[in-house]
Design an enzyme around this catalytic site. Structure first.
Site, PDB file in Angstrom:
ATOM      1  N   GLU A 295       0.827  -1.205   0.000  1.00 47.54           N
ATOM      2  CA  GLU A 295       0.000   0.000   0.000  1.00 47.54           C
ATOM      3  C   GLU A 295       0.869   1.267   0.000  1.00 47.54           C
ATOM      4  O   GLU A 295       0.468   2.305  -0.498  1.00 47.54           O
ATOM      5  CB  GLU A 295      -0.917  -0.022   1.226  1.00 47.54           C
ATOM      6  CG  GLU A 295      -2.248   0.661   0.998  1.00 47.54           C
ATOM      7  CD  GLU A 295      -3.266   0.316   2.066  1.00 47.54           C
ATOM      8  OE1 GLU A 295      -3.688  -0.853   2.133  1.00 47.54           O
ATOM      9  OE2 GLU A 295      -3.645   1.214   2.836  1.00 47.54           O
ATOM     10  N   HIS A 324       7.499 -26.936   0.649  1.00 46.75           N
ATOM     11  CA  HIS A 324       6.820 -28.037  -0.037  1.00 46.75           C
ATOM     12  C   HIS A 324       5.687 -27.520  -0.913  1.00 46.75           C
ATOM     13  O   HIS A 324       4.793 -28.267  -1.280  1.00 46.75           O
ATOM     14  CB  HIS A 324       6.316 -29.036   1.014  1.00 46.75           C
ATOM     15  CG  HIS A 324       7.438 -29.520   1.891  1.00 46.75           C
ATOM     16  ND1 HIS A 324       8.188 -30.632   1.591  1.00 46.75           N
ATOM     17  CD2 HIS A 324       7.971 -28.980   3.018  1.00 46.75           C
ATOM     18  CE1 HIS A 324       9.131 -30.775   2.525  1.00 46.75           C
ATOM     19  NE2 HIS A 324       9.027 -29.795   3.391  1.00 46.75           N
ATOM     20  N   LYS A 438     -13.104   2.202  -1.693  1.00 46.06           N
ATOM     21  CA  LYS A 438     -14.092   2.435  -0.628  1.00 46.06           C
ATOM     22  C   LYS A 438     -15.287   3.180  -1.204  1.00 46.06           C
ATOM     23  O   LYS A 438     -16.444   2.878  -0.901  1.00 46.06           O
ATOM     24  CB  LYS A 438     -13.469   3.259   0.511  1.00 46.06           C
ATOM     25  CG  LYS A 438     -12.481   2.474   1.365  1.00 46.06           C
ATOM     26  CD  LYS A 438     -11.980   3.296   2.557  1.00 46.06           C
ATOM     27  CE  LYS A 438     -10.893   2.549   3.308  1.00 46.06           C
ATOM     28  NZ  LYS A 438     -10.365   3.229   4.481  1.00 46.06           N
TER      29      LYS A 438
HETATM   30  O1  PA5 Z   1      -3.207   1.838   5.770  1.00 47.06           O
HETATM   31  C1  PA5 Z   1      -4.288   2.317   5.512  1.00 47.06           C
HETATM   32  O2  PA5 Z   1      -4.484   3.538   5.505  1.00 47.06           O
HETATM   33  C2  PA5 Z   1      -5.498   1.445   5.205  1.00 47.06           C
HETATM   34  O3  PA5 Z   1      -5.152   0.111   5.048  1.00 47.06           O
HETATM   35  C3  PA5 Z   1      -6.508   1.551   6.333  1.00 47.06           C
HETATM   36  O4  PA5 Z   1      -5.907   1.127   7.516  1.00 47.06           O
HETATM   37  C4  PA5 Z   1      -7.748   0.706   6.050  1.00 47.06           C
HETATM   38  O5  PA5 Z   1      -8.288   1.033   4.812  1.00 47.06           O
HETATM   39  C5  PA5 Z   1      -8.789   0.933   7.132  1.00 47.06           C
HETATM   40  O6  PA5 Z   1      -9.075   2.289   7.242  1.00 47.06           O
HETATM   41  P1  PA5 Z   1      -9.795   2.891   8.492  1.00 47.06           P
HETATM   42  O7  PA5 Z   1      -8.946   2.662   9.682  1.00 47.06           O
HETATM   43  O8  PA5 Z   1      -9.948   4.333   8.167  1.00 47.06           O
HETATM   44  O9  PA5 Z   1     -11.117   2.195   8.630  1.00 47.06           O
END
Ligand code: PA5
Length: 476
Positions: A295, A324, A438
């Site tokens: 990410e 394996h 989202k």
């Molecule tokens: O690293 C990030 O920003 C994302 O993976 C969020 O943690 C994830 O989308 C969840 O978001 P939120 O904590 O706003 O619900």
């Protein structure tokens, strides 16, 4: 006694070991040092300017104090702790629990000092229903920690609404205050609004820290402390790693070297980064790493706005299990991967392999040896076969697995990610593709209004449906 230090071993990426075509030559290492050294100063400056507040989390005693106070308040009232969250709001919690509590934590009362822990980072109906069936009338002995920084994530909102309804129906209106802890932004977002409206117990997601960098805040610390993990040692480990990863000498800075090596191999066609722990306890740290790496580094544009579509693909594997399953490909398939093993020198528990059955003297080589000897020799065996095939291998060495070393590892990889972002010249702290996903969910689930992506709900819904509807012509 010297403190156990997590260290990065990088000899087996060098040309001396795997040859000039695939390895790093001394000249290339020098070039990497020249390119990365100014970035060490740059990152240190960005931190001083308050641009990377995750760097200071291990020093924030206010957060750990609040967490400890809440844990104390809930003591004796909680047999089960349920975490609802996703991505950065769940993976760190899972990783800490797997790393630092026994395998049978949830099943064996004698192996745990706190509640059972269940982390739901999905909206899978049979999974949740099965859990709720098991929980039965144990709702009043269960604390639900709802974690969402933005407060707008559909999965976490849906989980919260299910449990809210259940609590209201079964235990009445006061139960929300009794059973729910909301971890969210200190001021903004839907979860903050709900928490204030219902007067819920709250913890904060620190300002300016993206989800995947929050494990050392209340996001990760609360469930850890509730389940008996020593969060002070975890933070001490992170602080001690900080002294290494801010050092301006490239050759002494494990995060700078790690990022530079990853950057080097990405640019030479090894675009897949495999993390392979040889330890059950460390296995979910590679899940946490996968998110952090993917990410943060998978980006369409560089900092100048050029279209680059950059980013190594992180994979997780587990030793010995995946020997394996994956190692055939890793050794004989394309030489397009950098391997990072996680190795544990001393396991806190060990077990001796029994005597040989009389009819099978050929098993004598195993008899009487510790299981850890087998596991660690298997790591060496895998590394050897990969090196024979000129595959570059890094190893992160844990002298042992405890909160202090896990804290070091977490901080090492967070800062490695910042260095990698700087080397790739991208912003590692945003996630526009995740945010667009989202919003696409909002559109499909019928959320009215204009979206940050610039679409109206109606336009967006139409566009998504036109692309994703099943076309009978192509159905076989
Ligand atoms: O690293 C990030 O920003 C994302 O993976 C969020 O943690 C994830 O989308 C969840 O978001 P939120 O904590 O706003 O619900």
């Amino acid at each position: 006694m010297p403190k156990p230090e997590v260290k990065l071993h990088y000899k087996n990426v060098m040309a001396d070991v795997i040859g000039n075509e695939h390895g790093i030559t001394p000249e290339q290492l020098k070039d990497l040092a020249d390119k990365t050294s100014p970035l060490i100063q740059q990152l240190n400056k960005e931190r001083q300017d308050g641009e990377t507040p995750y760097r200071d989390l291990p020093y924030n005693s206010r957060i750990s104090q609040q967490v400890k106070e809440l844990v104390k308040e809930l003591e004796g009232r909680c047999e089960n702790l349920v975490v609802f969250g996703i991505g950065g709001s769940a993976l760190g919690n899972i990783a800490l629990q797997t790393a630092l509590n026994p395998y049978m934590h949830n099943l064996d009362d004698t192996q745990r000092s706190g509640p059972r822990l269940f982390v739901f980072d999905n909206v899978d109906p049979p999974q949740l229903v099965s859990f709720l069936d098991w929980l039965g009338d144990g709702l009043d002995k269960t604390i639900f920690n709802v974690i969402s920084k933005s407060g707008r994530t559909s999965e976490t909102a849906a989980q919260f609404m299910i449990i809210r309804q259940l609590l209201l129906d079964k235990l009445g209106p006061d139960s929300l205050q009794d059973q729910v802890v909301a971890t969210t932004d200190s001021r903004h977002g839907t979860l903050r609004k709900i928490a204030e409206d219902a007067d819920l117990r709250c913890l904060e997601v620190p300002d300016g820290v993206g989800g995947r960098f929050t494990v050392l805040s209340a996001v990760g610390l609360f469930s850890a402390a509730m389940c008996g993990i020593d969060i002070d040692s975890l933070l001490a480990g992170a602080r001690d790693m900080d002294t290494k990863v801010k050092t301006e000498d490239f050759h002494k800075n494990p995060a700078a070297i790690n990022a530079a090596i990853n950057y080097h191999f990405y640019n030479r066609g090894k675009r897949i980064a495999v993390m392979m722990p040889y330890s059950y306890h460390l296995k979910d740290l590679s899940d946490w790493y996968r998110q952090l790496w993917a990410e943060s580094l998978g980006k369409a544009e560089d900092l100048a706005g050029n279209e680059v579509h950059i980013g190594p693909t992180p994979l997780k594997a587990l030793g010995t299990t995946d020997q394996h399953s994956q190692v055939q490909l890793y050794r004989e398939g394309p030489n397009d991967k950098l391997f990072t093993f996680l190795q544990v020198n001393n396991f806190d528990k060990d077990i001796e392999i029994g005597e040989i059955p009389d009819c099978a003297p050929e098993l004598g080589f195993l008899a009487g040896k510790n299981l850890s000897t087998l596991l660690n020799n298997e790591k060496k065996a895998t590394e050897y076969v990969l090196l024979q095939s000129k595959r570059p291998c890094l190893t992160v060495i844990f002298p042992k697995v405890d909160a202090y070393t896990v804290g070091q590892f977490i901080y090492l990889y967070e800062v490695t990610t910042s260095f990698a972002g700087a080397l790739f010249n991208i912003n590692p702290y945003d996630q526009p593709a995740v945010e667009l996903g989202k919003e696409a969910t909002f559109a499909l689930m019928g959320k009215p209004g204009d979206y940050e992506s610039g679409y109206t709900y109606e336009e967006f819904e139409k566009k998504i449906k036109s692309l994703t509807e099943i076309d009978e012509k192509f159905l076989v």
